[in-house]
Design a protein around this motif. Structure first.
Motif, PDB file in Angstrom:
ATOM      1  N   ASP A  52       0.866  -1.221  -0.249  1.00 29.15           N
ATOM      2  CA  ASP A  52       0.222  -0.096   0.209  1.00 29.15           C
ATOM      3  C   ASP A  52       0.760   1.535  -0.065  1.00 29.15           C
ATOM      4  OD1 ASP A  52      -2.113  -1.985   0.239  1.00 29.15           O
ATOM      5  OD2 ASP A  52      -3.224  -1.478   1.845  1.00 29.15           O
ATOM      6  N   ASN A  53       1.843   0.853   0.709  1.00 29.60           N
ATOM      7  CA  ASN A  53       3.039   2.787   0.574  1.00 29.60           C
ATOM      8  C   ASN A  53       5.004   1.954   0.832  1.00 29.60           C
ATOM      9  OD1 ASN A  53       3.917   2.681   3.262  1.00 29.60           O
ATOM     10  ND2 ASN A  53       2.000   2.471   3.777  1.00 29.60           N
ATOM     11  N   VAL A  54       5.747   2.319   0.673  1.00 35.24           N
ATOM     12  CA  VAL A  54       6.775   2.370   0.376  1.00 35.24           C
ATOM     13  C   VAL A  54       7.254   2.302   1.440  1.00 35.24           C
ATOM     14  CG1 VAL A  54       7.550   4.410   0.748  1.00 35.24           C
ATOM     15  CG2 VAL A  54       8.285   3.238  -0.747  1.00 35.24           C
ATOM     16  N   ARG A  55       6.724   2.564   2.576  1.00 40.18           N
ATOM     17  CA  ARG A  55       6.511   1.646   3.582  1.00 40.18           C
ATOM     18  C   ARG A  55       7.148   0.459   4.421  1.00 40.18           C
ATOM     19  NH1 ARG A  55      10.144   5.568   7.483  1.00 40.18           N
ATOM     20  NH2 ARG A  55      10.774   6.638   6.253  1.00 40.18           N
ATOM     21  N   ALA A  56       5.765   0.097   3.592  1.00 45.14           N
ATOM     22  CA  ALA A  56       5.598  -0.945   3.512  1.00 45.14           C
ATOM     23  C   ALA A  56       6.131  -2.233   2.948  1.00 45.14           C
ATOM     24  CB  ALA A  56       3.848  -1.702   3.849  1.00 45.14           C
ATOM     25  N   ALA A  57       6.691  -1.255   1.561  1.00 47.16           N
ATOM     26  CA  ALA A  57       8.095  -2.470   0.730  1.00 47.16           C
ATOM     27  C   ALA A  57       9.085  -2.579   1.843  1.00 47.16           C
ATOM     28  CB  ALA A  57       7.731  -1.824  -0.171  1.00 47.16           C
ATOM     29  N   LEU A  58       9.150  -1.447   2.377  1.00 44.86           N
ATOM     30  CA  LEU A  58      10.261  -1.258   3.233  1.00 44.86           C
ATOM     31  C   LEU A  58      10.735  -2.702   3.998  1.00 44.86           C
ATOM     32  CD1 LEU A  58      13.388   0.076   4.125  1.00 44.86           C
ATOM     33  CD2 LEU A  58      11.850   1.560   5.984  1.00 44.86           C
ATOM     34  N   SER A  59       9.439  -2.276   4.988  1.00 40.21           N
ATOM     35  CA  SER A  59       9.178  -3.831   5.627  1.00 40.21           C
ATOM     36  C   SER A  59       9.580  -4.947   5.508  1.00 40.21           C
ATOM     37  CB  SER A  59       7.861  -3.373   6.885  1.00 40.21           C
ATOM     38  OG  SER A  59       7.433  -2.579   7.435  1.00 40.21           O
ATOM     39  N   LEU A  60       8.877  -4.997   4.460  1.00 41.79           N
ATOM     40  CA  LEU A  60       8.751  -6.808   4.044  1.00 41.79           C
ATOM     41  C   LEU A  60      10.180  -6.992   3.348  1.00 41.79           C
ATOM     42  CD1 LEU A  60       6.370  -6.964   1.032  1.00 41.79           C
ATOM     43  CD2 LEU A  60       5.893  -7.942   3.439  1.00 41.79           C
ATOM     44  N   VAL A  61      11.513  -6.180   3.070  1.00 44.70           N
ATOM     45  CA  VAL A  61      13.216  -6.420   3.542  1.00 44.70           C
ATOM     46  C   VAL A  61      13.320  -6.863   4.522  1.00 44.70           C
ATOM     47  CG1 VAL A  61      14.896  -6.255   2.209  1.00 44.70           C
ATOM     48  CG2 VAL A  61      12.992  -5.445   0.714  1.00 44.70           C
ATOM     49  N   SER A  62      12.828  -5.651   5.850  1.00 42.92           N
ATOM     50  CA  SER A  62      13.398  -5.640   6.954  1.00 42.92           C
ATOM     51  C   SER A  62      13.479  -6.371   7.470  1.00 42.92           C
ATOM     52  CB  SER A  62      13.438  -4.160   7.084  1.00 42.92           C
ATOM     53  OG  SER A  62      13.583  -4.253   9.417  1.00 42.92           O
ATOM     54  N   LEU A  63      12.246  -7.133   7.577  1.00 47.04           N
ATOM     55  CA  LEU A  63      11.870  -8.514   8.036  1.00 47.04           C
ATOM     56  C   LEU A  63      11.811  -9.627   7.350  1.00 47.04           C
ATOM     57  CD1 LEU A  63       7.564  -7.635   9.151  1.00 47.04           C
ATOM     58  CD2 LEU A  63       9.773  -6.823   9.994  1.00 47.04           C
ATOM     59  N   GLY A  64      13.161  -9.829   6.399  1.00 51.86           N
ATOM     60  CA  GLY A  64      13.549 -10.790   5.610  1.00 51.86           C
ATOM     61  C   GLY A  64      12.404 -11.511   4.848  1.00 51.86           C
ATOM     62  N   ALA A  65      10.690 -10.813   4.889  1.00 48.30           N
ATOM     63  CA  ALA A  65       9.862 -11.440   3.447  1.00 48.30           C
ATOM     64  C   ALA A  65      10.020 -10.982   2.314  1.00 48.30           C
ATOM     65  CB  ALA A  65       8.632 -10.671   4.160  1.00 48.30           C
ATOM     66  N   ALA A  66      10.986 -10.231   2.465  1.00 48.67           N
ATOM     67  CA  ALA A  66      11.457 -10.267   0.345  1.00 48.67           C
ATOM     68  C   ALA A  66      12.871  -9.571   0.255  1.00 48.67           C
ATOM     69  CB  ALA A  66      10.743  -9.433  -0.032  1.00 48.67           C
ATOM     70  N   PRO A  67      13.644 -10.661  -0.379  1.00 50.25           N
ATOM     71  CA  PRO A  67      15.204 -10.600  -0.785  1.00 50.25           C
ATOM     72  C   PRO A  67      15.774  -9.227  -0.891  1.00 50.25           C
ATOM     73  CG  PRO A  67      14.562 -11.889  -2.398  1.00 50.25           C
ATOM     74  CD  PRO A  67      13.105 -11.489  -1.261  1.00 50.25           C
ATOM     75  N   LEU A  68      14.454  -8.354  -2.156  1.00 52.71           N
ATOM     76  CA  LEU A  68      15.047  -7.209  -2.273  1.00 52.71           C
ATOM     77  C   LEU A  68      13.838  -5.964  -2.519  1.00 52.71           C
ATOM     78  CD1 LEU A  68      17.097  -8.675  -5.723  1.00 52.71           C
ATOM     79  CD2 LEU A  68      17.962  -6.853  -3.124  1.00 52.71           C
ATOM     80  N   GLY A  69      14.259  -5.040  -2.645  1.00 50.24           N
ATOM     81  CA  GLY A  69      12.981  -3.577  -2.460  1.00 50.24           C
ATOM     82  C   GLY A  69      12.960  -2.350  -3.711  1.00 50.24           C
ATOM     83  N   ILE A  70      12.344  -1.842  -3.410  1.00 47.28           N
ATOM     84  CA  ILE A  70      12.688  -0.633  -4.545  1.00 47.28           C
ATOM     85  C   ILE A  70      11.819   0.894  -3.103  1.00 47.28           C
ATOM     86  CG2 ILE A  70      12.427   1.068  -6.128  1.00 47.28           C
ATOM     87  CD1 ILE A  70      12.559  -1.909  -7.689  1.00 47.28           C
ATOM     88  N   VAL A  71      12.613   1.305  -3.013  1.00 43.03           N
ATOM     89  CA  VAL A  71      11.911   1.839  -2.057  1.00 43.03           C
ATOM     90  C   VAL A  71      12.841   3.727  -2.669  1.00 43.03           C
ATOM     91  CG1 VAL A  71      12.288   0.518  -0.399  1.00 43.03           C
ATOM     92  CG2 VAL A  71      14.035   2.180   0.327  1.00 43.03           C
ATOM     93  N   TYR A  72      12.444   4.848  -1.272  1.00 36.24           N
ATOM     94  CA  TYR A  72      13.796   5.781  -1.876  1.00 36.24           C
ATOM     95  C   TYR A  72      14.605   5.890  -0.441  1.00 36.24           C
ATOM     96  CZ  TYR A  72       8.951   7.971  -3.381  1.00 36.24           C
ATOM     97  OH  TYR A  72       8.006   8.478  -4.262  1.00 36.24           O
ATOM     98  N   ALA A  73      15.770   7.064  -1.256  1.00 37.29           N
ATOM     99  CA  ALA A  73      17.234   7.138  -0.748  1.00 37.29           C
ATOM    100  C   ALA A  73      17.167   6.835   1.316  1.00 37.29           C
ATOM    101  CB  ALA A  73      18.102   7.430  -1.108  1.00 37.29           C
ATOM    102  N   THR A  74      15.544   7.722   0.719  1.00 39.93           N
ATOM    103  CA  THR A  74      15.868   8.275   2.584  1.00 39.93           C
ATOM    104  C   THR A  74      15.631   7.370   3.939  1.00 39.93           C
ATOM    105  OG1 THR A  74      13.658   9.024   1.386  1.00 39.93           O
ATOM    106  CG2 THR A  74      15.763  10.529   1.934  1.00 39.93           C
ATOM    107  N   ASP A  75      14.026   6.054   2.636  1.00 41.49           N
ATOM    108  CA  ASP A  75      13.871   4.776   3.957  1.00 41.49           C
ATOM    109  C   ASP A  75      14.590   4.262   4.034  1.00 41.49           C
ATOM    110  OD1 ASP A  75      10.604   6.130   2.756  1.00 41.49           O
ATOM    111  OD2 ASP A  75      11.069   4.918   0.611  1.00 41.49           O
ATOM    112  N   ALA A  76      15.422   3.827   2.818  1.00 43.21           N
ATOM    113  CA  ALA A  76      17.008   2.969   3.319  1.00 43.21           C
ATOM    114  C   ALA A  76      17.403   3.628   4.618  1.00 43.21           C
ATOM    115  CB  ALA A  76      17.795   2.357   2.149  1.00 43.21           C
TER     116      ALA A  76
END
Length: 258
Positions: free
Chosen positions: A173-197
Motif C-alpha cells: 500500500d505504501n513505500v514503508r510497507a515495501a521497506l518492512s518486507l525487506v527489513s523483516l526478511g519477507a522479501a530479499p529485495l525491494g525498491i524504495v527511496y534512499a531516505t527510507d533505506a
C-alpha cells in the motif's frame, strides 16, 4: 426582580464564569504526508510545536490514498505528496490552494536488500534481478497508484528489466510497507527511496537507480481548500525555512541547493 429571574441570572453568571475559567482549547493543525516523510515531519512538527505552541497531528500513507481522502473531505490542513501528479489532481479539482503550493524536497530511488557488507553495484539492463531474488519477491509500493511504485516501475522499464521481474513483484500500500518486507526478511529485495533505506538499519542499499530512468522525485506541498487558519500558514512557512531544511538534509532528502 422575581425569584425565578434571579435564579436564572445566577445560573447564567455561573455558566459564564465556568466557561471563562476553562483552559483555552489547544491550537492544532492536521498534516497529511507521504509515508516516506514520517521521520522528517515528526521531527519538524515537534520543533514547530516547541517554537509556537501549535500542535501538529500528522497522518502518513501513500500519496494516492491521502489525496483521495482529501477529495472525500478529510480534515487535512496541509498536504505533502511524493508525486506532482497527485498534487496536480487535487489542484485540478479545486481541493488545494494553488497559490500556496511549492516544491519542498526531492529524493532518490534505490534497490535494497538485507543489511550486509555486500558492495553496491550499478544497476543496468544486464542486471539479473531474477537470479538475485532466488525465488523470492521484489517488494514495491503499488505500481499504478503509489509514487514510489510508479517511479520504480518506470525505472525498471527504462532499463528493460520490468517484463522479466513483473511476475515476482509483491506490491504494498505504501513505500514503508515495501521497506518492512525487506527489513523483516519477507522479501530479499525491494525498491524504495534512499531516505527510507537510511531510516532502517536492517536494510542496505544495493544499487541507486539512475535519475534519468524515472520521472524526477519531487515532494510538492500546499494548503488544502479547507485550511483557513493562520496556524496552517505558519506551519507551511516553517516547512520552507532553514530549520526544516536542516532536518530534511540530515535525513537524506534533496534540496534545491543540493
Amino acid at each position: 426582580m422575581s425569584d425565578i429571574l434571579r435564579r436564572i441570572s445566577l445560573v447564567l453568571v455561573t455558566l459564564l464564569w465556568s466557561a471563562a475559567s476553562l483552559p483555552a482549547a489547544a491550537e492544532q493543525i492536521t498534516v497529511f504526508a507521504a509515508a516516506s516523510l514520517k521521520e522528517a515531519i515528526d521531527e519538524i512538527s515537534s520543533d514547530f510545536t516547541r517554537a509556537t505552541g501549535i500542535d501538529v497531528a500528522a497522518s502518513y500513507a501513500g500519496s494516492s490514498a491521502l489525496a483521495r481522502q482529501i477529495g472525500f473531505g478529510a480534515p487535512a490542513d496541509v498536504f505533502i505528496s511524493a508525486s506532482t501528479d497527485w498534487m496536480n489532481h487535487l489542484e485540478e479539482n479545486n481541493w488545494i490552494q494553488p497559490a500556496t503550493r511549492f516544491d519542498l524536497v526531492g529524493n532518490r530511488l534505490v534497490l535494497i536488500g538485507p543489511s550486509s557488507d555486500a558492495a553496491a553495484f550499478d544497476i543496468a539492463a544486464d542486471t539479473d534481478l531474477i537470479a538475485m531474488l532466488a525465488g523470492g519477491r521484489l517488494a514495491m509500493a503499488l505500481t499504478d497508484a503509489v509514487p514510489a511504485g510508479i517511479y520504480g516501475k518506470a525505472a525498471l522499464q527504462a532499463l528493460d528489466l520490468w517484463d522479466d521481474v513483473a511476475p515476482m513483484v509483491a506490491q504494498t500500500d505504501n513505500v514503508r510497507a515495501a521497506l518492512s518486507l525487506v527489513s523483516l526478511g519477507a522479501a530479499p529485495l525491494g525498491i524504495v527511496y534512499a531516505t527510507d533505506a537510511l531510516a532502517d538499519d536492517k536494510v542496505s542499499v544495493r544499487a541507486i537507480f539512475p535519475s534519468h530512468a524515472h520521472p524526477p522525485i519531487i515532494y510538492p506541498v500546499a494548503l488544502t481548500k479547507r485550511a483557513t487558519s493562520p496556524q496552517a500558514e505558519a506551519f507551511l512557512d516553517y516547512l520552507n525555512g532553514d530549520a526544516a531544511d536542516k532536518v530534511f538534509r540530515e535525513l537524506g532528502f534533496l534540496l534545491e541547493a543540493d
